[in-house]
Design an enzyme around this catalytic site. Structure first.
Site, PDB file in Angstrom:
ATOM      1  N   LYS A  19       7.296   0.391 -17.961  1.00 28.44           N
ATOM      2  CA  LYS A  19       7.165  -0.626 -16.744  1.00 28.44           C
ATOM      3  C   LYS A  19       6.649  -1.692 -17.464  1.00 28.44           C
ATOM      4  CE  LYS A  19       5.110  -0.379 -12.200  1.00 28.44           C
ATOM      5  NZ  LYS A  19       4.225   0.466 -11.364  1.00 28.44           N
ATOM      6  N   HIS A  68      -7.262  -2.438  -4.219  1.00 25.44           N
ATOM      7  CA  HIS A  68      -7.804  -1.352  -5.143  1.00 25.44           C
ATOM      8  C   HIS A  68      -9.182  -1.318  -5.070  1.00 25.44           C
ATOM      9  CE1 HIS A  68      -3.957  -2.757  -7.676  1.00 25.44           C
ATOM     10  NE2 HIS A  68      -3.740  -1.355  -7.155  1.00 25.44           N
ATOM     11  N   ARG A  93      -0.919   3.495   1.232  1.00 24.35           N
ATOM     12  CA  ARG A  93      -0.480   2.332   2.343  1.00 24.35           C
ATOM     13  C   ARG A  93       0.265   2.651   3.383  1.00 24.35           C
ATOM     14  NH1 ARG A  93       0.501  -1.389  -2.857  1.00 24.35           N
ATOM     15  NH2 ARG A  93       1.155   0.595  -3.150  1.00 24.35           N
ATOM     16  N   SER A 148      -0.171  -5.322  -5.906  1.00 24.30           N
ATOM     17  CA  SER A 148      -0.023  -6.381  -7.168  1.00 24.30           C
ATOM     18  C   SER A 148       1.098  -7.154  -7.224  1.00 24.30           C
ATOM     19  CB  SER A 148      -0.285  -5.516  -8.400  1.00 24.30           C
ATOM     20  OG  SER A 148      -1.380  -4.987  -8.340  1.00 24.30           O
TER      21      SER A 148
HETATM   22  P1  ADP Z   1       0.847   2.325  -9.727  1.00 23.40           P
HETATM   23  O1  ADP Z   1       1.658   1.701 -10.606  1.00 23.40           O
HETATM   24  O2  ADP Z   1       0.180   3.890 -10.326  1.00 23.40           O
HETATM   25  O3  ADP Z   1       1.407   2.769  -8.370  1.00 23.40           O
HETATM   26  P2  ADP Z   1      -0.794   0.626  -8.416  1.00 23.40           P
HETATM   27  O4  ADP Z   1      -1.826  -0.477  -9.498  1.00 23.40           O
HETATM   28  O5  ADP Z   1       0.339  -0.229  -7.873  1.00 23.40           O
HETATM   29  O6  ADP Z   1      -0.289   1.409  -9.534  1.00 23.40           O
HETATM   30  O7  ADP Z   1      -1.718   1.460  -7.607  1.00 23.40           O
HETATM   31  C1  ADP Z   1      -2.737   2.120  -8.004  1.00 23.40           C
HETATM   32  C2  ADP Z   1      -3.101   3.149  -6.684  1.00 23.40           C
HETATM   33  O8  ADP Z   1      -3.655   2.352  -5.651  1.00 23.40           O
HETATM   34  C3  ADP Z   1      -1.923   3.681  -5.954  1.00 23.40           C
HETATM   35  O9  ADP Z   1      -2.165   4.935  -5.416  1.00 23.40           O
HETATM   36  C4  ADP Z   1      -1.829   2.861  -4.797  1.00 23.40           C
HETATM   37  O10 ADP Z   1      -1.120   3.498  -3.853  1.00 23.40           O
HETATM   38  C5  ADP Z   1      -3.064   2.202  -4.475  1.00 23.40           C
HETATM   39  N1  ADP Z   1      -3.028   0.916  -3.928  1.00 23.40           N
HETATM   40  C6  ADP Z   1      -2.363  -0.144  -4.183  1.00 23.40           C
HETATM   41  N2  ADP Z   1      -2.633  -1.201  -3.446  1.00 23.40           N
HETATM   42  C7  ADP Z   1      -3.371  -0.686  -2.591  1.00 23.40           C
HETATM   43  C8  ADP Z   1      -4.048  -1.160  -1.037  1.00 23.40           C
HETATM   44  N3  ADP Z   1      -3.697  -2.431  -0.892  1.00 23.40           N
HETATM   45  N4  ADP Z   1      -4.920  -0.342  -0.467  1.00 23.40           N
HETATM   46  C9  ADP Z   1      -5.089   0.911  -0.891  1.00 23.40           C
HETATM   47  N5  ADP Z   1      -4.426   1.483  -1.880  1.00 23.40           N
HETATM   48  C10 ADP Z   1      -3.824   0.944  -2.742  1.00 23.40           C
END
Ligand code: ADP
Length: 162
Positions: free
Chosen positions: A43, A19, A92, A130
């Site tokens: 969630k 992130h 990703r 996460s």
């Molecule tokens: P959500 O529950 O909305 O998917 P996340 O916190 O899992 O929330 O992810 C938020 C955004 O960050 C999403 O667009 C996800 O694809 C992106 N994201 C999550 N992990 C990574 C990573 N390792 N590298 C790049 N983008 C990421």
């Protein structure tokens, strides 16, 4: 620099270096990046809304044009309320593509002015999520390569209480 204000919404449960990479790259391209934690009623999150917001604040202290907020409800409504018409998401793998495309098209249906811009994950973080961080932390594994240093203790503490 481009003056566009963008919204980067997500669960951030907790924020990872993947992130952070998206936030730092966006902050170089756009005028203002609004990182917003979604309060998702469907969630269950491990970290509370306040904990997630505070961890992002600590991790982004060095970034002048990044603001941290939270919201409940539809992303497009929140985007409109803060004057953003551009949403940033990270991509990703092919597995992200389908759900991200669906969400982007749904948002466009709700508000035709909203555009989603995707940044491709750095290959270093392409596997990182996460949930992987939570799983590692729950078994006491070393998470220092995967999350910002300033939040490591807080993540460890969450699991030592469990
Ligand atoms: P959500 O529950 O909305 O998917 P996340 O916190 O899992 O929330 O992810 C938020 C955004 O960050 C999403 O667009 C996800 O694809 C992106 N994201 C999550 N992990 C990574 C990573 N390792 N590298 C790049 N983008 C990421």
């Amino acid at each position: 620099m481009n003056k566009t204000r963008v919204l980067y919404p997500g669960s951030f449960d907790p924020i990872t270096n993947g992130h952070m990479d998206i936030i730092e790259r966006s902050s170089k391209i756009f005028g203002e990046v609004n990182v917003a934690v979604v309060k998702n009623i469907n969630k269950n999150s491990t970290f509370t809304l306040q904990e997630r917001v505070e961890m992002i604040e600590k991790a982004c202290k060095h970034l002048d044009n990044v603001k941290i907020q939270y919201f409940e409800g539809l992303t497009v409504d929140f985007a409109k309320s803060i004057g953003c018409s551009t949403i940033i998401r990270g991509l990703r793998a092919v597995s992200d593509f389908e759900s991200e495309m669906q969400m982007s098209l749904a948002n466009k249906k709700l508000d035709n002015n909203i555009e989603t811009i995707f940044l491709v994950a750095d290959e270093k973080y392409a596997f990182l999520s996460s949930s992987i961080v939570r799983e590692m932390a729950s078994y006491g594994a070393d998470i220092s390569e995967f999350v910002p240093e300033v939040i490591i203790d807080e993540i460890k503490a969450k699991y030592s209480n469990k």
